[in-house]
Design a protein around this motif. Structure first.
Motif, PDB file in Angstrom:
ATOM      1  N   ASP A  97      27.492  56.736   9.913  1.00 53.02           N
ATOM      2  CA  ASP A  97      27.549  55.327  10.878  1.00 53.02           C
ATOM      3  C   ASP A  97      26.115  55.152   9.498  1.00 53.02           C
ATOM      4  OD1 ASP A  97      27.837  52.940  11.567  1.00 53.02           O
ATOM      5  OD2 ASP A  97      27.071  53.004  12.953  1.00 53.02           O
ATOM      6  N   ALA A  98      26.411  55.135   8.286  1.00 53.27           N
ATOM      7  CA  ALA A  98      25.873  54.066   7.481  1.00 53.27           C
ATOM      8  C   ALA A  98      25.093  53.117   7.188  1.00 53.27           C
ATOM      9  CB  ALA A  98      26.491  54.440   5.600  1.00 53.27           C
ATOM     10  N   ASN A  99      25.781  51.560   8.237  1.00 54.31           N
ATOM     11  CA  ASN A  99      25.647  50.591   8.162  1.00 54.31           C
ATOM     12  C   ASN A  99      25.027  50.360   9.414  1.00 54.31           C
ATOM     13  OD1 ASN A  99      28.348  50.577   9.787  1.00 54.31           O
ATOM     14  ND2 ASN A  99      29.552  49.346   8.105  1.00 54.31           N
ATOM     15  N   ALA A 100      25.374  51.215  10.562  1.00 56.80           N
ATOM     16  CA  ALA A 100      25.128  51.089  12.116  1.00 56.80           C
ATOM     17  C   ALA A 100      25.366  49.708  13.023  1.00 56.80           C
ATOM     18  CB  ALA A 100      23.276  51.164  11.819  1.00 56.80           C
ATOM     19  N   LEU A 155      21.580  60.640  21.479  1.00 55.93           N
ATOM     20  CA  LEU A 155      20.676  61.650  21.057  1.00 55.93           C
ATOM     21  C   LEU A 155      20.371  61.365  19.609  1.00 55.93           C
ATOM     22  CD1 LEU A 155      21.144  65.679  21.545  1.00 55.93           C
ATOM     23  CD2 LEU A 155      19.229  63.990  22.257  1.00 55.93           C
ATOM     24  N   SER A 156      18.773  60.531  20.143  1.00 55.78           N
ATOM     25  CA  SER A 156      17.899  59.971  18.912  1.00 55.78           C
ATOM     26  C   SER A 156      17.282  60.999  17.881  1.00 55.78           C
ATOM     27  CB  SER A 156      17.329  58.654  18.848  1.00 55.78           C
ATOM     28  OG  SER A 156      18.620  57.444  19.472  1.00 55.78           O
ATOM     29  N   PHE A 157      17.114  60.941  16.503  1.00 58.17           N
ATOM     30  CA  PHE A 157      16.277  62.009  15.723  1.00 58.17           C
ATOM     31  C   PHE A 157      15.607  61.127  14.755  1.00 58.17           C
ATOM     32  CE2 PHE A 157      20.585  63.517  16.783  1.00 58.17           C
ATOM     33  CZ  PHE A 157      20.187  65.405  17.280  1.00 58.17           C
ATOM     34  N   ARG A 158      13.843  61.244  14.780  1.00 60.70           N
ATOM     35  CA  ARG A 158      13.101  61.112  14.347  1.00 60.70           C
ATOM     36  C   ARG A 158      12.189  61.724  13.881  1.00 60.70           C
ATOM     37  NH1 ARG A 158      12.137  55.837  13.239  1.00 60.70           N
ATOM     38  NH2 ARG A 158      13.091  55.078  14.646  1.00 60.70           N
ATOM     39  N   ALA A 159      12.717  62.571  12.538  1.00 62.77           N
ATOM     40  CA  ALA A 159      11.745  63.804  12.353  1.00 62.77           C
ATOM     41  C   ALA A 159      10.314  62.941  11.478  1.00 62.77           C
ATOM     42  CB  ALA A 159      12.505  64.727  11.122  1.00 62.77           C
ATOM     43  N   ARG A 160       9.236  64.781  11.696  1.00 61.91           N
ATOM     44  CA  ARG A 160       8.094  64.256  10.863  1.00 61.91           C
ATOM     45  C   ARG A 160       8.625  65.288   9.329  1.00 61.91           C
ATOM     46  NH1 ARG A 160       3.888  65.512  15.106  1.00 61.91           N
ATOM     47  NH2 ARG A 160       4.537  63.376  17.404  1.00 61.91           N
ATOM     48  N   SER A 161       9.659  65.151   9.157  1.00 63.30           N
ATOM     49  CA  SER A 161       9.251  66.472   7.738  1.00 63.30           C
ATOM     50  C   SER A 161      11.504  66.659   7.754  1.00 63.30           C
ATOM     51  CB  SER A 161       9.197  68.255   8.129  1.00 63.30           C
ATOM     52  OG  SER A 161       9.474  69.016   9.388  1.00 63.30           O
ATOM     53  N   VAL A 176      27.446  71.450  18.920  1.00 63.69           N
ATOM     54  CA  VAL A 176      28.310  70.566  18.465  1.00 63.69           C
ATOM     55  C   VAL A 176      27.614  69.542  17.343  1.00 63.69           C
ATOM     56  CG1 VAL A 176      27.945  68.619  20.658  1.00 63.69           C
ATOM     57  CG2 VAL A 176      27.263  70.776  21.159  1.00 63.69           C
ATOM     58  N   ALA A 177      26.439  69.933  16.814  1.00 68.33           N
ATOM     59  CA  ALA A 177      26.132  69.123  15.512  1.00 68.33           C
ATOM     60  C   ALA A 177      25.200  68.995  15.332  1.00 68.33           C
ATOM     61  CB  ALA A 177      26.611  67.525  16.198  1.00 68.33           C
ATOM     62  N   GLU A 178      25.430  69.209  13.299  1.00 67.26           N
ATOM     63  CA  GLU A 178      24.238  69.492  12.908  1.00 67.26           C
ATOM     64  C   GLU A 178      23.437  68.674  12.207  1.00 67.26           C
ATOM     65  OE1 GLU A 178      22.515  72.671   8.946  1.00 67.26           O
ATOM     66  OE2 GLU A 178      24.359  71.538   9.126  1.00 67.26           O
ATOM     67  N   VAL A 179      22.565  67.891  12.310  1.00 72.02           N
ATOM     68  CA  VAL A 179      22.100  66.325  11.878  1.00 72.02           C
ATOM     69  C   VAL A 179      21.111  66.449  10.729  1.00 72.02           C
ATOM     70  CG1 VAL A 179      21.786  64.323  12.994  1.00 72.02           C
ATOM     71  CG2 VAL A 179      23.106  65.901  13.983  1.00 72.02           C
ATOM     72  N   PRO A 180      21.293  65.965   9.884  1.00 73.63           N
ATOM     73  CA  PRO A 180      20.477  65.744   8.782  1.00 73.63           C
ATOM     74  C   PRO A 180      19.549  64.542   9.019  1.00 73.63           C
ATOM     75  CG  PRO A 180      21.967  64.522   7.561  1.00 73.63           C
ATOM     76  CD  PRO A 180      23.173  65.952   9.323  1.00 73.63           C
ATOM     77  N   ASP A 185      14.726  57.697   7.741  1.00 69.46           N
ATOM     78  CA  ASP A 185      15.804  57.702   8.178  1.00 69.46           C
ATOM     79  C   ASP A 185      16.484  58.307   9.349  1.00 69.46           C
ATOM     80  OD1 ASP A 185      18.063  57.464   7.535  1.00 69.46           O
ATOM     81  OD2 ASP A 185      19.618  59.161   6.554  1.00 69.46           O
ATOM     82  N   PRO A 186      16.228  57.689  10.517  1.00 67.16           N
ATOM     83  CA  PRO A 186      16.690  58.042  12.057  1.00 67.16           C
ATOM     84  C   PRO A 186      18.053  58.225  12.237  1.00 67.16           C
ATOM     85  CG  PRO A 186      15.215  55.843  12.055  1.00 67.16           C
ATOM     86  CD  PRO A 186      14.847  56.368  10.121  1.00 67.16           C
ATOM     87  N   ARG A 187      18.537  59.344  12.927  1.00 70.63           N
ATOM     88  CA  ARG A 187      19.928  59.394  13.107  1.00 70.63           C
ATOM     89  C   ARG A 187      20.443  58.805  14.431  1.00 70.63           C
ATOM     90  NH1 ARG A 187      23.176  59.961   8.403  1.00 70.63           N
ATOM     91  NH2 ARG A 187      21.796  60.279   6.255  1.00 70.63           N
ATOM     92  N   ARG A 188      21.157  59.151  14.992  1.00 69.12           N
ATOM     93  CA  ARG A 188      21.604  59.104  16.013  1.00 69.12           C
ATOM     94  C   ARG A 188      22.919  59.500  15.876  1.00 69.12           C
ATOM     95  NH1 ARG A 188      22.304  54.040  20.528  1.00 69.12           N
ATOM     96  NH2 ARG A 188      23.660  53.401  19.403  1.00 69.12           N
ATOM     97  N   ILE A 189      23.342  60.408  16.901  1.00 72.53           N
ATOM     98  CA  ILE A 189      25.044  60.835  17.728  1.00 72.53           C
ATOM     99  C   ILE A 189      25.106  60.040  19.097  1.00 72.53           C
ATOM    100  CG2 ILE A 189      24.912  62.440  15.267  1.00 72.53           C
ATOM    101  CD1 ILE A 189      24.601  64.734  17.843  1.00 72.53           C
ATOM    102  N   GLY A 190      26.309  59.865  19.271  1.00 74.94           N
ATOM    103  CA  GLY A 190      27.069  60.176  20.467  1.00 74.94           C
ATOM    104  C   GLY A 190      27.766  60.997  21.256  1.00 74.94           C
ATOM    105  N   LEU A 191      27.496  61.323  22.807  1.00 73.80           N
ATOM    106  CA  LEU A 191      27.573  62.942  22.955  1.00 73.80           C
ATOM    107  C   LEU A 191      28.311  62.085  24.855  1.00 73.80           C
ATOM    108  CD1 LEU A 191      24.104  65.004  22.433  1.00 73.80           C
ATOM    109  CD2 LEU A 191      26.763  65.241  20.914  1.00 73.80           C
TER     110      LEU A 191
END
Length: 210
Positions: A97-100, A155-161, A176-180, A185-191
Motif C-alpha cells: 500500500d504505497a500511498n497508505a 501488525l505494525s513494523f518500525r525497525a531500528r535497522s 504468513v508474511a515477510e515484511v521489509p 519506512d514503517p509498514r503495516r499489514i492486516g491480519l
C-alpha cells in the motif's frame, strides 16, 4: 497442482476470455510463465509509481506472471513457498500500500512483488527471476484487489535497522508474511486476530517476539 499433466497456455487464455466478467485478473506462478505475457506484449522492468485520480471503472484483462520467458519460478525454504507468491500475498496484506490509502491496487502489488522477487533471487544459482505482466485494460483508475485498511487486526513494523520481518503462525507451521523494513519506512499489514511469531535477523543474531 498439475503433477505430470499439461495445461496449455492458449487454453488458459481462452478460458479467461470465456468467463464473461468485465474485469479479469490472473496470477500464474510457474516456470517460464512469462510466455503468457509475451504473447500480449511483455513489459519487464521496475515498477513506476503513477497517481491515478480518475474514477472511471476498469474493464479488460490482466495477467501477472511470476517469471520471464525461459526463467525458473524459484522457491524459498525460509518462506515455505515460492518467492513471487509469498511477496504477492504480503503485498496484498498491506505491505504494497504505497500511498497508505488502506487499499492495495493491481499496479501497487505488482510493483511490490516484482521488486521483492528480483531482490530475493539476485544471488540465486538459478539466476535472477523477473516477474512480468500483460495488461489490456480500459479505464484510468487502478484496480483495488484488497482493502487491508479494513482488517480486524494489524501488525505494525518500525525497525531500528534495515532488514525483513518474517511473520509466522503461532506454532510456526506456516509463514504468513515477510515484511521489509527500513528505519524511515514503517509498514503495516492486516491480519486475522490471533497470536503470531515474528522473527528478524540482525547483526546481533535472530530476534524473536510473539
Amino acid at each position: 497442482h498439475l503433477g505430470g499433466s499439461v495445461f496449455p497456455g492458449d487454453e488458459l487464455i481462452a478460458r479467461l476470455a470465456g468467463i464473461g466478467a468485465q474485469l479479469r485478473v490472473a496470477v500464474v506462478d510457474a516456470c517460464q510463465s512469462g510466455a503468457l505475457t509475451r504473447e500480449k506484449g511483455v513489459r519487464v522492468g521496475p515498477g513506476v509509481r503513477v497517481e491515478l485520480l480518475d474514477d472511471l471503472a476498469a474493464t479488460g484483462q490482466a495477467i501477472l506472471a511470476s517469471s520471464g520467458v525461459g526463467e525458473s519460478a524459484q522457491e524459498s525454504e525460509a518462506l515455505q513457498g515460492s518467492f513471487f507468491t509469498s511477496h504477492l500475498v504480503t503485498g496484498l496484506r498491506g505491505a504494497a500500500d504505497a500511498n497508505a490509502d488502506g487499499e492495495v491496487g493491481l499496479r501497487e502489488v505488482y510493483a511490490y512483488a516484482y521488486d521483492r522477487t528480483v531482490r530475493a533471487t539476485v544471488g540465486s544459482a538459478a539466476g535472477i527471476q523477473h516477474p512480468s505482466f500483460s495488461m489490456r485494460l480500459s479505464g484510468k483508475k487502478d484496480i483495488g484487489l484488497t482493502r487491508p485498511g479494513q482488517s480486524a487486526a494489524f501488525l505494525s513494523f518500525r525497525a531500528r535497522s534495515a532488514g525483513a520481518f518474517v511473520v509466522l503462525t503461532h506454532n510456526e507451521s506456516a509463514v504468513v508474511a515477510e515484511v521489509p523494513s527500513q528505519t524511515d519506512d514503517p509498514r503495516r499489514i492486516g491480519l486475522r486476530p490471533g497470536t503470531y511469531v515474528v522473527k528478524k535477523r540482525s547483526a546481533h543474531g535472530l530476534l524473536v517476539a510473539q
